[in-house]
Design a protein around this motif. Structure first.
Motif, PDB file in Angstrom:
ATOM      1  N   ILE A 250     -43.788 -19.938 -25.632  1.00  0.00           N
ATOM      2  CA  ILE A 250     -42.843 -18.818 -25.564  1.00  0.00           C
ATOM      3  C   ILE A 250     -42.243 -18.635 -26.954  1.00  0.00           C
ATOM      4  O   ILE A 250     -41.709 -19.579 -27.534  1.00  0.00           O
ATOM      5  N   ASN A 253     -37.612 -13.758 -26.852  1.00  0.00           N
ATOM      6  CA  ASN A 253     -36.726 -13.630 -25.694  1.00  0.00           C
ATOM      7  C   ASN A 253     -36.866 -12.278 -25.013  1.00  0.00           C
ATOM      8  O   ASN A 253     -36.291 -12.055 -23.955  1.00  0.00           O
ATOM      9  N   ASP A 254     -37.610 -11.352 -25.621  1.00  0.00           N
ATOM     10  CA  ASP A 254     -37.743 -10.046 -24.988  1.00  0.00           C
ATOM     11  C   ASP A 254     -39.177  -9.545 -25.082  1.00  0.00           C
ATOM     12  O   ASP A 254     -39.428  -8.389 -25.359  1.00  0.00           O
ATOM     13  N   TYR A 262     -44.148 -16.728 -17.301  1.00  0.00           N
ATOM     14  CA  TYR A 262     -43.082 -16.555 -18.286  1.00  0.00           C
ATOM     15  C   TYR A 262     -43.232 -15.204 -18.988  1.00  0.00           C
ATOM     16  O   TYR A 262     -44.264 -14.536 -18.877  1.00  0.00           O
ATOM     17  N   THR A 263     -42.222 -14.808 -19.732  1.00  0.00           N
ATOM     18  CA  THR A 263     -42.368 -13.652 -20.608  1.00  0.00           C
ATOM     19  C   THR A 263     -42.199 -14.110 -22.057  1.00  0.00           C
ATOM     20  O   THR A 263     -41.601 -15.148 -22.322  1.00  0.00           O
ATOM     21  N   GLY A 264     -42.737 -13.316 -22.984  1.00  0.00           N
ATOM     22  CA  GLY A 264     -42.592 -13.637 -24.399  1.00  0.00           C
ATOM     23  C   GLY A 264     -43.584 -14.665 -24.900  1.00  0.00           C
ATOM     24  O   GLY A 264     -43.333 -15.303 -25.918  1.00  0.00           O
ATOM     25  N   CYS A 265     -44.711 -14.841 -24.210  1.00  0.00           N
ATOM     26  CA  CYS A 265     -45.696 -15.838 -24.631  1.00  0.00           C
ATOM     27  C   CYS A 265     -46.419 -15.368 -25.895  1.00  0.00           C
ATOM     28  O   CYS A 265     -46.686 -14.181 -26.076  1.00  0.00           O
TER      29      CYS A 265
ATOM     30  N   SER B 252     -37.634 -21.518 -21.811  1.00  0.00           N
ATOM     31  CA  SER B 252     -37.102 -20.873 -20.608  1.00  0.00           C
ATOM     32  C   SER B 252     -36.804 -19.422 -20.920  1.00  0.00           C
ATOM     33  O   SER B 252     -36.418 -19.077 -22.038  1.00  0.00           O
ATOM     34  N   ASN B 253     -37.000 -18.554 -19.925  1.00  0.00           N
ATOM     35  CA  ASN B 253     -36.691 -17.135 -20.117  1.00  0.00           C
ATOM     36  C   ASN B 253     -35.249 -16.816 -19.770  1.00  0.00           C
ATOM     37  O   ASN B 253     -34.780 -15.708 -19.998  1.00  0.00           O
ATOM     38  N   ASP B 254     -34.526 -17.775 -19.151  1.00  0.00           N
ATOM     39  CA  ASP B 254     -33.152 -17.474 -18.785  1.00  0.00           C
ATOM     40  C   ASP B 254     -32.247 -18.649 -19.101  1.00  0.00           C
ATOM     41  O   ASP B 254     -31.385 -19.002 -18.321  1.00  0.00           O
TER      42      ASP B 254
END
Lengths: 411, 411
Positions: A250, A253-254, A262-265, B252-254
């Motif tokens: 990751i 963060n956006d 997950y997001t942002g990989c 972590s995304n959050d």
């Protein structure tokens, strides 16, 4: 018992002879201006007689040649020894999802010839393997090198690979290539020893051959991204030769949501397909693109880069986000492994390099927590787009210069 | 020229003698049931005469001892050789922001004595160094070992460190310790050779001594988190001995916002201070805590863990988020380096281990992209809370068992 001891001792003496020959060969390799027998004895600690014997064998095998005679203060001038560039050759093949690249190197690592062809869009490993074999034969014919002097063929391919079996396991960007025994198929067809290693590992090996060792990350930008690693002057492969998987990290963060959950990989933020998709979504590209058509995606990526270079804000935004994500990944890897440099390269490096600006690099330097102890440097590879193929061939030449090469050359 | 050649050759012969002695010593070390001279010759390829000479020297130095006599079919029974546990000793000191741990090991790596004391809350390196010296002297007196047999003192400390100068550079969790020349201060006071290395590196070294090599991550849970790495059977340190910085990785995304500018960083999500802060914010702890008081934070962390173990949902949530972040970091490191196992340990491992459940590990296995080629295993260290100190002492013993130890033992 005593016969077993004798056998072991003989084996051990054989290993020592190989070892000494490799030591001498590498001492000659490290002296591009030539080195004399006397200097070799001084540099290695071997006796004059041992050096003379080993040099005689190396001359007979054609790996080295006698060069100029260097005058000395008194006595006979000394004959300098050099590697014989035409003593051996190695072929390198880089199978990338977009393009297959071929090179033939001589013993000093110079590229004698190269070729590249688009990877057939149709996922037919058998057909592609036949094309690879035909292209290898064409390269041999074109350069006119003696087949007997070709040590082997190195093949670089996307991971994961099963290095012992010489098999591509399940490369995410090469559909149809699950469990294909590429190494042995090529070996049987060209009748030369063949090895298979990961593309990122080959690229790191090429960079090490040309640019020196140390501790560095080769950040590979292809259809996928990957990390080639040189640690303590050695190419690092991990337990199963599959090190370098970094698409999962990751780095934003956006960023975009990824199939992993997950997001942002890192992978999602830098794959050509997703960059183009992102470009379309924010209006950085005008024409629609079939995202499942690799050639359309490649062309759209070049267009996206052009749009950014000509100042289109949406395209600049897409590229900036990509670069920031990749440099965050580089930062994390560099801190984990305490590296001293980062080298960028791979099939998409030429298209994407204009966006890796000094300004972005200085952000990386500023953020880098070890900068006071260990300043890092960043550069693009000097080897260009052949880096994977050159690296694959260099892995073959490692068999000449190492007593214990890491990859089996299956012959 | 010829005298320089002679010197080099003599030096080279000296190195070969050292090398052969180390080979024999390691062969004896790897045979806990003992090994005979004949077996040593067979195993190493050295001549019977060379083995006899080296064994004589090792016996004279007290590093090995003659043990039982093993009967053979005909002729004299063979005398078995073993390491002499009391042939040498090494002291290990682990300076953690919370606790200083001391051990003394014998030559086979057994802990003869250990001690631990809270790290003085007052950031006064001079006072703390005096305490360390006093505690080392107490350990020597208590065990009654002969000072002449102590190879040296290994010190493990939080990074970053300047290994050449033996200095703590600017450890984030040890205020007041900027540029403290810890190694030489201790050496001058105890009059023994001293080395300094990073805490995570020492922990990885201890695990390698006890649990074997391979390719593994020692995930260190202390006042900060860090990664100790063993790659290809060797402790890996990076260019400046500062590898293992992983607090910056986004996992972590959050997660929580971090001073680095990102949110969801591994360090922020797993430092005791931030866990307690998080616990307070979500109502997982009842009493207020002064977050700047390390002892209060430590106590609150234990309370938070207790609350989670007794079923308090808010506390379980905090712990779950911490474990998920750490395992995501482990996944990323494992894929980058193609490792085969993860070992957890460090000062806070005992408190946090109950939350690293089989269920969480199976999620890691399920997500692990190389699982089909390279299954990973996960465990807690068997060495317990002394792992940093045991590792520091093992780095000293490496000077006995290696011809080329990685860290200078400054004496």
């Amino acid at each position: 018992m005593s016969s077993s001891v004798a056998t072991r001792r003989a084996a051990s003496q054989g290993r020592i002879a190989d070892f000494n020959q490799t030591v001498i060969l590498n001492a000659i390799r490290r002296s591009p201006d030539g080195v004399s027998r006397v200097e070799l004895a001084a540099a290695t600690g071997l006796s004059a007689q041992a050096v003379t014997n080993i040099v005689r064998q190396l001359l007979a095998s054609g790996l080295i040649a006698e060069g100029r005679r260097a005058p000395i203060a008194r006595g006979k001038p000394r004959t300098m020894l050099n590697l014989n560039p035409d003593g051996q050759y190695a072929i390198g093949v880089h199978l990338d999802p977009a393009v297959i690249t071929y090179v033939i190197l001589n013993l000093v690592g110079e590229t004698l010839a190269h070729a590249s062809r688009p990877t057939p869009a149709d996922p037919d490993p058998e057909l592609t393997t036949r094309e690879i074999v035909a292209q290898i034969e064409e390269l041999i014919t074109e350069t006119g090198v003696s087949r007997g002097k070709i040590v082997g063929v190195g093949m670089a391919a996307p991971g994961p690979i099963d290095v012992d079996r010489g098999v591509l396991v399940d490369p995410p960007n090469l559909s149809g290539w699950q469990s294909v025994p590429l190494r042995d198929a090529v070996r049987d067809a060209v009748d030369l020893p063949v090895l298979l290693d990961k593309d990122v590992t080959a690229a790191a090996s090429a960079e090490k051959w040309q640019g020196g060792g140390g501790n560095f990350l080769f950040f590979y930008l292809g259809t996928g991204v990957g990390a080639g690693l040189v640690l303590n002057d050695e190419v690092f492969r991990g337990k199963t030769h599959n090190s370098g998987q970094i698409g999962n990290m990751i780095v934003s963060n956006d960023g975009l949501p990824c199939s992993c959950g997950y997001t942002g990989c890192l992978g999602e933020g830098s794959h050509p397909r997703r960059l183009v998709q992102h470009g379309l979504a924010v209006g950085a590209l005008d024409d629609d693109v079939d995202l499942d058509d690799r050639l359309q995606v490649e062309a759209a990526l070049v267009q996206l880069a052009d749009n950014a270079l000509t100042g289109r804000a949406e395209a600049i935004g897409v590229m900036d986000e990509m670069v920031r994500g990749i440099l965050k990944g580089c930062e994390d890897i560099t801190l984990l492994l305490d590296l001293d440099r980062i080298v960028f390269g791979g099939p998409h490096w030429r298209t994407l390099s204009p966006f890796f600006t000094e300004e972005r690099f200085s952000e990386l330097y500023r953020r880098h927590a070890l900068q006071s102890i260990q300043p890092i440097t960043v550069s693009g590879t000097r080897i260009g787009e052949d880096v994977g193929a050159v690296g694959a061939a260099s892995l073959v030449l490692d068999h000449t210069f190492s007593t214990n090469p890491a990859v089996l050359l299956a012959g």
